[in-house]
Every structure is written in structure tokens, then in C-alpha cells.
Design a protein around this motif. Structure first.
Motif, PDB file in Angstrom:
ATOM      1  N   GLN A 231      21.270  80.272   8.498  1.00  0.00           N
ATOM      2  CA  GLN A 231      21.625  79.250   9.478  1.00  0.00           C
ATOM      3  C   GLN A 231      20.753  78.026   9.259  1.00  0.00           C
ATOM      4  O   GLN A 231      19.528  78.123   9.262  1.00  0.00           O
ATOM      5  CB  GLN A 231      21.430  79.768  10.900  1.00  0.00           C
ATOM      6  N   ARG A 232      21.386  76.885   9.063  1.00  0.00           N
ATOM      7  CA  ARG A 232      20.618  75.665   8.867  1.00  0.00           C
ATOM      8  C   ARG A 232      20.072  75.186  10.207  1.00  0.00           C
ATOM      9  O   ARG A 232      20.814  75.045  11.181  1.00  0.00           O
ATOM     10  CB  ARG A 232      21.489  74.577   8.246  1.00  0.00           C
ATOM     11  N   LEU A 233      18.769  74.953  10.259  1.00  0.00           N
ATOM     12  CA  LEU A 233      18.134  74.499  11.489  1.00  0.00           C
ATOM     13  C   LEU A 233      18.385  73.009  11.692  1.00  0.00           C
ATOM     14  O   LEU A 233      18.422  72.246  10.729  1.00  0.00           O
ATOM     15  CB  LEU A 233      16.626  74.757  11.426  1.00  0.00           C
ATOM     16  N   PRO A 234      18.551  72.572  12.915  1.00  0.00           N
ATOM     17  CA  PRO A 234      18.679  71.132  13.167  1.00  0.00           C
ATOM     18  C   PRO A 234      17.426  70.406  12.686  1.00  0.00           C
ATOM     19  O   PRO A 234      16.311  70.926  12.821  1.00  0.00           O
ATOM     20  CB  PRO A 234      18.827  71.047  14.687  1.00  0.00           C
ATOM     21  N   TYR A 235      17.602  69.224  12.136  1.00  0.00           N
ATOM     22  CA  TYR A 235      16.456  68.446  11.698  1.00  0.00           C
ATOM     23  C   TYR A 235      15.470  68.257  12.848  1.00  0.00           C
ATOM     24  O   TYR A 235      15.849  67.928  13.973  1.00  0.00           O
ATOM     25  CB  TYR A 235      16.901  67.074  11.189  1.00  0.00           C
ATOM     26  N   GLY A 236      14.210  68.510  12.543  1.00  0.00           N
ATOM     27  CA  GLY A 236      13.154  68.266  13.523  1.00  0.00           C
ATOM     28  C   GLY A 236      12.937  69.368  14.536  1.00  0.00           C
ATOM     29  O   GLY A 236      12.043  69.248  15.377  1.00  0.00           O
ATOM     30  N   GLU A 237      13.692  70.453  14.471  1.00  0.00           N
ATOM     31  CA  GLU A 237      13.563  71.521  15.465  1.00  0.00           C
ATOM     32  C   GLU A 237      12.425  72.453  15.063  1.00  0.00           C
ATOM     33  O   GLU A 237      12.569  73.302  14.187  1.00  0.00           O
ATOM     34  CB  GLU A 237      14.866  72.315  15.576  1.00  0.00           C
ATOM     35  N   LEU A 238      11.279  72.294  15.718  1.00  0.00           N
ATOM     36  CA  LEU A 238      10.109  73.099  15.400  1.00  0.00           C
ATOM     37  C   LEU A 238      10.343  74.556  15.775  1.00  0.00           C
ATOM     38  O   LEU A 238      11.025  74.870  16.762  1.00  0.00           O
ATOM     39  CB  LEU A 238       8.879  72.559  16.122  1.00  0.00           C
ATOM     40  N   GLN A 239       9.752  75.443  14.983  1.00  0.00           N
ATOM     41  CA  GLN A 239       9.953  76.873  15.162  1.00  0.00           C
ATOM     42  C   GLN A 239       8.822  77.495  15.973  1.00  0.00           C
ATOM     43  O   GLN A 239       7.667  77.069  15.896  1.00  0.00           O
ATOM     44  CB  GLN A 239      10.056  77.551  13.797  1.00  0.00           C
ATOM     45  N   GLN A 240       9.182  78.472  16.751  1.00  0.00           N
ATOM     46  CA  GLN A 240       8.211  79.228  17.530  1.00  0.00           C
ATOM     47  C   GLN A 240       8.112  80.639  16.960  1.00  0.00           C
ATOM     48  O   GLN A 240       9.105  81.202  16.489  1.00  0.00           O
ATOM     49  CB  GLN A 240       8.640  79.312  19.003  1.00  0.00           C
ATOM     50  N   THR A 241       6.903  81.201  16.997  1.00  0.00           N
ATOM     51  CA  THR A 241       6.769  82.596  16.603  1.00  0.00           C
ATOM     52  C   THR A 241       7.449  83.460  17.660  1.00  0.00           C
ATOM     53  O   THR A 241       7.512  83.096  18.838  1.00  0.00           O
ATOM     54  CB  THR A 241       5.285  82.988  16.498  1.00  0.00           C
ATOM     55  N   SER A 242       7.969  84.567  17.230  1.00  0.00           N
ATOM     56  CA  SER A 242       8.701  85.443  18.145  1.00  0.00           C
ATOM     57  C   SER A 242       7.771  86.007  19.217  1.00  0.00           C
ATOM     58  O   SER A 242       6.595  86.283  18.961  1.00  0.00           O
ATOM     59  CB  SER A 242       9.351  86.592  17.366  1.00  0.00           C
TER      60      SER A 242
END
Length: 912
Positions: free
Chosen positions: A560-571
């Protein structure tokens, strides 16, 4: 009649209210007046007035600074353009990302769009021309009505960005504090002009740790994506007025050539304009030290995003200065076609005028070549996408040398290049067959990757997420696996990240994952090396200890391509009730959890002898702390393993009273550690040389950290990294509240106090050149990098390793190296390397990290690296009841080297 008078009065009042104030009207002085500087408070108020009174300005708050100030960007263009900013921003994004566009569509967008040009000021706050030229340029663009200004406003959207509000406030208040103008100076600031990192704020832009960097990075790489960005700095080389583009070699080999030639074109516009305006003193190419090799600077990181990144370094100060006599600068040449004449009174306003002219030259070029600069960023992005979708090979020195070496080996040719034919006149009609080229540049194993897979099952996935977020903040396209998948026979779990190279910002992607191959750069064959402007190698994935797989063939999966700029959080992690819990020492975030648990009064232990599943250093938390554990690890991405019984071989740990050395003016490496300590929840106290010299250290502290350039060598003084003046300020010149910061570590006073502290049971951690303390203490270690049979250091002609990534072996059974891999990457900058004496082992001195091969280079440049083999990079030594840790490498380098943070963290607990 009364109605007519009322209308006239109303019109007059509105007209007055809408009059754009000049700098003189607002600040009380003209920008560039001698002995005058503006504060940020004044500047922000002026920007607000410009936005309120001019229809050519929109004021944007791009975020808060580290000290909590608002960071502003002025968007300046024609009133009509300002009505359609969203449209022009979208066009800029479409062209920069180059996704799904044909050349015809790109040409149409280029014709429709407006050139986006970034101009900043103030990043290095003591370089005061930068922010003041920005103020003056803003004023001129809102007040002038000449044809050139109007053409620029019609065709360009200008992003005028304040790069360091906190620094301007500090520097101006410091300069203006003296009523006597002749005593005013921007030198000897008491603290760093960026809260944590001072001058290194221009080394933060591929990771963006600081708030200011993140604010600007968002505008550059996610929002506006300007085709041209101009970064103002000081100062020009002695005997010149300024240094500017084009820059000296080498440039990074991942760049699209259009980026380099684009710099050439803008550079020509800049120095041509100065020459037309009779403004001499511009130097370029090898007339200065500036290159386009390094990533990480505000200007240089944009170059890895296909933006024409420009830098000028100009002289200038509100206190008039002189241009000294430098005879070599008085000879016109290709680097300095129009030398400036030496003179005694160079006034601040002249530097402002030069800077405004340079701004106009850049903006006029963008206006006249608007469709070209818009189309070219698309073309560079399209080239990156195309290269990422096919077999590609990056040209580099290593591969060119491999062709030459293979040919000479086959011909039994042992001749060396003596430098007598630098331009290849005698090499015309080279007889090297194409097969030698094909062996390198058609070798499938040497292809550039099509992408990278960062598996979710690696030991420190939370740090891998931080790496991914650095890419996302830099505008990189990232995918995330929605299910498990297999590529090239290897299985990967759900949640793994994928970064493909078929994207517009491919140069930045390659630069973050692949090693840099810096050429052997010497003044002449057999001569001394030319130091890179900054680092030679920095591969962020290596520095952060990320495990990833390079995929040379096209691949796909449930991505799944992430939206540009969408920072990821650890689970989010849940804790299953158990009698106890084991927490991995491999994961950096485990230290946050442990520090929070200790602060809450929870007992925490470490395994002193490990098992196959849980190595030495693993943390143990008793089952009665389940609730506290669940609370502190919820968002950290660390997963405790429940166990049914308490393991054997446990040692209780407690928090230490930690002191961190700093000095007057602020140590940048110390500031970085202060920031790291805050991120990982280690409580610290900052201390200064006077605190050390006062003694009784063991009553106050359990551990003291000394960063590089804190402990002087046994003989002589440690030079400043950036070559700035080290002249200590006189106490009477310094306000009372800062005088406790004065002083320096000395052999006669400070070292005996540190020895007492160690002998009484204290811990000292030394990094970089501060490992000199081992020599002061007479420990059984010596410099490994000396001429055979002497104590004379190896000369640069034999050995030279400027900022690069090297590989070492770690002894992870030692407390300081708990959680480290058997081999790993270190950040090395001509760092200390040791040889342990024959008596070292019996005296308890143990190596923690060492070089096992004669080719440890992973990224960058290492001339004479064979000298490193068997050298010790880090060791631990008992001193009385205490412990000295000596880490030659920069284990906390610029808040980037997450892979070696644990070497510091492990020493900051009392283990009983």
C-alpha cells in the motif's frame, strides 16, 4: 459638502493605513546601517505589517522553533498570483514528482505555472547579512514598481523564509547590548544560536531532528517543491567578497546532470549581474572550499531533490571591516574573474546591496526562463523514475578505477599516474577494449537497486520506523506491506516497509541507502589530501543500524502506497500478564521504557549472562510492574516477552546522576547529546570546567560525559572543527550570569579532579578526541596510527579518513556493548584509534570495538585504511573503583548514528 469632506478623510485614512512601512519607519534605521541589527521580535512584527499593508505578500507560519517562537515564511508575488497559490503549488508538486505525466503534459503545466523560488536567511545566526538581506529584499519587492520587479512578481512565487528565529533574537540582543558601538560584536555568544546544535543546524536536513529543520523541510519537500532555492551564508574567502556557484568538484554521482548544469546557469546569471553593476569580488569553483558532495545541508539536501540549490558565502558585519591584502586573490583567473581591491572600510550596507542584487539575478532568471525551470525539474524527476524502472549503473570513481586496474593487471602494467597528463591529451585513442567496461557496467551484480525492503521483524524495528519517517519528511514515496510476502525467496512479514527507486527523488533515496564513493582527492599526485567540505560518507541507513535488503530486480507484492508526508507510528503494544518480562537491549526505545520505569520506582534488572534467545544485557521487569510497563511501552514499538520465572544471572540497575560537559559558547557535540538525552529520558545536569575544577565531583555525580574536543591533548590545544577563533573571552567582558561557563579543561587542575572522581567510583565516558583522558591518566594504551617505531602520527599522504562510515567488531559480552551486533557501522572522522599495550589485559583494560580487516570502509573515503587493521576503536578501563569508557568514533554523531547510541546508554546505569 460635509459628505464630500467625510469621503476625502475616509479615503485618506485608508490610504495611510495601507501604506507599506519602510524598514527605517519600522526599525528606526535602514537595513545595513552600521552598528545596527534587528531582533527577531522586530522582524516578525515587520513581516506582519508587510502582510497587512501589501497585496503582494502573504504571511505563513510554518511552525514553532525549539524555543517556541513562530517561524515565518513570506510568500511574495503579484496580487493576481496570490489569489491562485493553491493552483501554482499543485503544478509545482506535479512537475517535481513527475508521476503519470507525458512530456507534452509537463510542457503544458510549465507554461501554466509560475516559477517557485525559495530565498532564506539567518540559518547561521551570527552570519547577520543573511536575515537582514531577507528583510531588505522583502521591502524592495513590496515597494518597487520598476519593470524588472513587476516581471518577477508576475512570473515567480517567492518563498522568503526565516531559517532561525531563535538565533536572530540571541545574536542581535548580544550585539546591541553595548551602548558603545565600538564594543559591539557578534562574536563570543554565550550559548549556541540554535537551542541544541548551533552551527550544525545546517547539517540536519536529511534527518530533520530539529523543529526548524522539519518546518522548512515540509515546505521544501512536501508543500512547495521549489525549482530553485537560495541559501544565504557568510563568509567569503579572505580577499574576496563572496563565494558562490558553480562549486568545486566533486559533486555527488547520483545527481541528474541537469541539476549540475542548472547550478552553472544560475551562477552565470549571478556573477554576470554583479559585474554589470560594478560589484567585484565574486569567487567560484576552486576559488572556495564549497562543493556539492555532501547531503544534509539546507541547500545541499534540495539538490538531491532535483532543485537548483544555491549557496553564497559573503562578507559583512554591522561593525565595518576590511578586505585584507591576499596577493593570490589579486590575480584574475577562472575562479575569480573580477577581483576586489583591498580596502579598510567595507560597510554592512554594501553586503546587503550585493545580496539584493544576487537575489534579483536569481529571480530575474527564474522569471525569464520560467517554463524552462519548471519543465527541467520534471525532466530530472522523470529521468529518476525511468532509471528506477530499468537496469542502471551509477558512474563512480571506484568503478572507473576497477576498469583501469583490470586492464593494467592483464597487461602487467605497473606504472603509476604521475599527474603529468591531467587533461588526457596523451590518452587519446585509448586501447582499453569495451569488454573491460562491460565487465563493470553490464555486470548484473553491480546494478543500482530497484528498491529496498525493511523487514518488520528486525531487532530494532522502532528505529527503522524513525528512519522511514526521515525519508517521508524528505518527500520520499514509501510503501507498507498489508500482508506477508516473498521476494527473491525471502519471506517478509506484514508491516514491512518498501522504498522503490523509481521515483523523482531517486538521488536522495540512493544516498540514504547506498554507500558514498568519494574520490581520492589530493592537491597533486603524492601530495596532501583535500578535506571534503563536510563529511565524505554518511549513509543514513548504515548510521542508524537499519537492516534492509537491496532488490536488484523489479518486484511487487501486497504493498500500500502511503500518502506523501504521512509519518508512521510504531504499533501499539499490549502486555500479557506474566510473572516477569524481558525487554530487548537491541532496541533503543527499550531505554526510554526503562528510564520511565526507574523514575516510577519500578525495579529493573539486566541479564549479566545471556542465553541463545536472550543475550546479556536484556532487561528484566518483575511481574508486579505489569501496569506500569504497559503504560510506558504503549507507543514505543518494543515488545516485552513474558516469562514464567525469574531468570538467573540478574543484576539490579539504578539511574545515575549524570553530568554532561559543556563550555562557554556551547559545544555542538554536547548540545546533540543533551537533545538525545531528552529524547531517551535520561536526566542530566550540564556542567562546565569551573564545576570540574571545584572538586568533590563524586558527591554530586555518578557519571560524566565528555564529548569530542573537551579534553585537550597531552601536548598542545585541540583545534576547533570549523576553524573559528578559539580566543577565550575576558570575564569582565561577559555578563555575570554567563561567567560560570568560562574556563577550559586543563592538565594541571582539571585532570587530577577527574582522576579523583574515577578512583572514588565514578564513571567517565569519553568520545572522540576526549579519549585523550586515557593518555593523561597514563593508561596502557597508545596511538595506533603512528609511523613505525615512532610516536609521530601518520601524515595525510599515507592515512586520511574524513567523516566516513567504517565497520568494526563489537564485544557484546561487555556491559558497554550490550545489545550491539557482532559487527556494525561507526561514524569515523579521523577519529582516535588505539593499540593496547602488552600489560593492558592484566590491568583490566578491555577492547569494546576494533577493526578486523584492512578494508573497513563502508561509505565515504578512507585513504590508507589498511593502517586501521587490528586497531582498537573503543575500550573500557578500570581506574581505582571507577570506570573509564573511551569511544574513538562519534557514537552520537549529529543525532543520526542511532546504531551506536547504546554504547553511550549502557554506561549510564549503576549495575549491582
Amino acid at each position: 459638502m460635509k459628505n464630500i469632506l467625510w469621503i476625502v478623510l475616509l479615503y485618506t485614512s485608508v490610504a495611510v493605513a495601507q501604506t507599506v512601512p519602510s524598514p527605517k519607519e519600522h526599525f528606526g534605521f535602514n537595513i545595513g546601517d552600521d552598528y545596527k541589527l534587528a531582533t527577531y521580535t522586530q522582524t516578525a512584527a515587520y513581516f506582519e505589517k508587510l502582510a497587512a499593508t501589501s497585496d503582494r505578500v502573504k504571511l505563513v507560519d510554518i511552525g514553532l522553533t525549539e524555543e517556541g517562537r513562530h517561524q515565518y515564511m513570506l510568500i511574495v508575488s503579484s496580487p493576481e498570483n496570490l489569489k491562485h497559490l493553491d493552483q501554482y503549488k499543485k503544478i509545482s508538486q506535479q512537475l517535481a514528482r513527475a508521476e503519470g505525466l507525458s512530456d507534452q503534459q509537463a510542457h503544458a503545466l510549465a507554461a501554466e505555472g509560475k516559477a517557485i523560488v525559495w530565498i532564506d536567511g539567518g540559518l547561521h545566526a551570527t552570519e547577520v547579512v543573511g536575515i537582514h538581506q531577507l528583510i531588505e529584499t522583502a521591502w524592495q519587492f513590496v515597494s518597487r514598481k520598476d519593470p524588472e520587479t513587476m516581471r518577477i512578481l508576475d512570473n515567480v512565487v517567492i518563498l522568503m523564509t526565516h531559517a532561525n528565529p531563535d538565533g536572530q533574537e540571541l545574536t542581535t540582543n548580544w550585539y546591541m547590548r553595548n551602548a558603545d558601538t565600538l564594543k559591539r560584536s557578534t562574536e563570543q555568544l554565550p550559548v549556541l544560536y540554535e537551542k541544541y546544535i548551533g552551527h550544525d543546524n545546517n547539517r540536519d536536513f536529511y534527518i530533520m531532528n530539529m523543529k526548524e529543520s522539519s518546518n522548512m523541510g515540509k515546505q521544501l519537500f512536501l508543500e512547495w517543491m521549489p525549482q530553485i532555492m537560495y541559501n544565504h551564508h557568510q563568509r567569503g574567502p579572505e580577499g574576496s567578497v563572496l563565494a558562490g556557484p558553480p562549486y568545486r568538484d566533486p559533486f555527488n554521482y547520483v545527481f541528474d546532470p541537469l541539476m549540475i548544469t542548472g547550478i552553472d546557469a544560475l551562477g552565470a546569471a549571478m556573477y554576470n549581474r554583479l559585474n554589470v553593476e560594478d560589484k567585484p569580488g565574486y569567487t567560484r569553483l576552486n576559488g572556495s572550499s564549497f562543493s556539492t558532495w555532501y547531503n544534509g545541508g539546507l541547500r545541499t539536501t534540495t539538490q538531491y531533490h532535483n532543485m537548483i540549490g544555491l549557496l553564497t558565502e559573503i562578507i559583512g558585519n554591522p561593525t565595518p571591516e576590511k578586505i585584507p591584502v591576499v596577493p593570490s586573490r589579486l590575480v584574475p583567473n577562472g575562479a575569480t574573474p573580477n577581483p576586489v581591491i583591498p580596502q579598510d572600510n567595507w560597510h554592512f550596507r554594501r553586503s546587503i546591496d550585493y545580496s539584493v542584487s544576487l537575489n534579483y539575478s536569481v529571480l530575474d532568471y527564474a522569471a525569464r526562463q520560467r517554463d524552462e525551470v519548471l519543465y527541467n525539474i520534471y525532466k530530472m524527476g522523470k529521468n529518476g523514475i525511468d532509471k528506477g524502472n530499468k537496469d542502471s549503473w551509477t558512474l563512480s570513481p571506484k568503478r572507473a578505477d576497477a576498469i583501469t586496474a583490470a586492464y593494467k593487471k592483464d597487461k602487467n602494467d605497473t606504472t603509476k599516474d604521475d599527474g603529468s597528463d591531467p587533461y588526457g591529451w596523451m590518452k587519446r585513442g585509448s586501447n582499453i577494449p569495451m569488454s573491460y567496461y562491460d565487465a563493470i557496467y553490464k555486470n548484473p551484480a553491480l546494478r543500482d537497486p530497484r528498491g529496498y525492503i525493511i523487514s518488520a521483524d528486525q531487532p530494532d524495528f522502532a528505529t527503522a520506523v524513525k528512519f522511514i519517517n526521515a525519508l517521508i519528511k524528505a518527500g520520499i514515496s514509501v510503501y507498507k506491506a498489508t500482508d506477508s510476502f516473498t521476494v527473491a525467496g525471502k519471506h517478509y512479514p506484514t508491516g514491512s516497509y518498501i522504498v522503490k527507486t523509481a521515483q523523482a527523488f531517486r538521488p536522495h533515496v540512493l544516498d540514504m541507502f547506498e554507500p558514498q564513493d568519494h574520490p581520492n582527492d589530493f592537491q597533486y599526485p603524492g601530495g596532501p589530501p583535500i578535506r571534503p567540505y563536510d563529511a565524505a560518507g554518511w549513509t543514513l541507513a548504515f548510521q542508524m543500524g537499519i537492516q534492509y535488503d537491496r532488490q536488484l530486480d523489479a518486484f511487487d507484492g501486497p504493498f500500500q502506497r502511503l500518502p506523501y508526508g504521512e509519518l508512521q507510528q510504531t504499533s501499539r503494544t499490549s502486555v500479557t500478564v506474566a510473572n516477569g518480562y524481558l525487554l530487548s537491549a537491541h532496541a533503543n526505545n527499550s531505554f526510554i521504557a526503562v528510564n520511565d520505569l526507574l523514575k516510577a520506582g519500578v525495579k529493573v534488572y539486566r541479564l549479566t549472562s545471556g542465553t541463545a534467545d536472550y543475550p546479556a544485557g536484556t532487561f528484566y521487569i518483575p511481574g508486579n510492574a505489569t501496569a506500569q510497563l504497559q503504560q510506558v511501552i504503549a507507543t514505543l514499538g518494543v515488545k516485552p516477552a513474558g516469562v514464567s520465572k525469574k531468570p538467573k544471572g540478574l543484576a539490579a540497575i539504578t539511574s545515575m546522576r549524570i553530568a554532561l560537559w559543556d563550555n562557554y559558547g556551547g559545544s555542538i557535540p554536547s548540545g546533540w547529546i543533551r537533545w538525545i538525552m531528552e529524547q531517551y529520558h535520561f536526566p542530566i545536569t550540564v556542567i562546565y570546567p569551573q564545576d570540574i575544577d571545584s572538586g568533590d565531583l563524586r558527591k554530586k555525580y555518578d557519571a560524566i560525559i565528555f564529548v569530542t574536543r573537551a579534553i585537550p591533548p597531552v601536548k598542545g590545544e585541540e583545534p576547533n572543527r570549523y576553524g573559528f577563533s578559539l580566543k577565550p573571552p575576558a570575564p569582565e567582558e561577559i555578563p555575570e550570569q554567563y561567567r560560570h561557563m568560562l574556563g577550559k579543561i586543563t592538565k594541571d587542575t582539571s585532570v587530577p579532579k577527574l582522576k579523583e572522581f574515577l578512583e572514588a567510583g565514578g564513571t567517565i565516558i569519553t568520545i572522540g578526541t576526549s579519549t585523550n583522558l586515557a593518555y593523561h591518566l597514563g593508561l596502557p594504551v597508545h596511538n595506533a596510527l603512528v609511523e613505525a617505531g615512532t610516536e609521530k602520527p601518520l601524515p595525510g599522504t599515507k592515512y586520511f579518513v574524513p567523516g566516513s562510515i567504517l565497520q568494526v567488531a563489537f564485544d557484546s559480552t561487555q556491559t558497554a556493548a550490550w545489545g550491539m551486533p557482532s559487527t556494525g557501522d561507526i561514524n569515523f572522522d579521523n577519529s582516535p584509534v588505539f593499540k593496547l599495550d602488552a600489560t593492558a589485559a592484566e590491568k583490566g583494560v578491555k577492547p569494546l570495538a576494533w577493526f578486523t580487516t584492512d578494508k573497513p570502509l563502508r561509505s565515504g573515503w578512507a585513504w590508507g585504511q589498511a593502517y586501521l587493521k587490528d586497531g582498537v576503536a573503543a575500550f573500557v578501563a578500570p581506574v581505582g573503583k571507577g570506570t573509564l569508557y573511551a569511544f574513538g568514533p562519534e557514537i552520537t554523531f549529529r543525532g543520526q548514528s542511532h546504531g551506536t547510541f547504546k554504547l553511550l546508554f549502557n554506561g549510564l546505569y549503576t549495575v549491582k
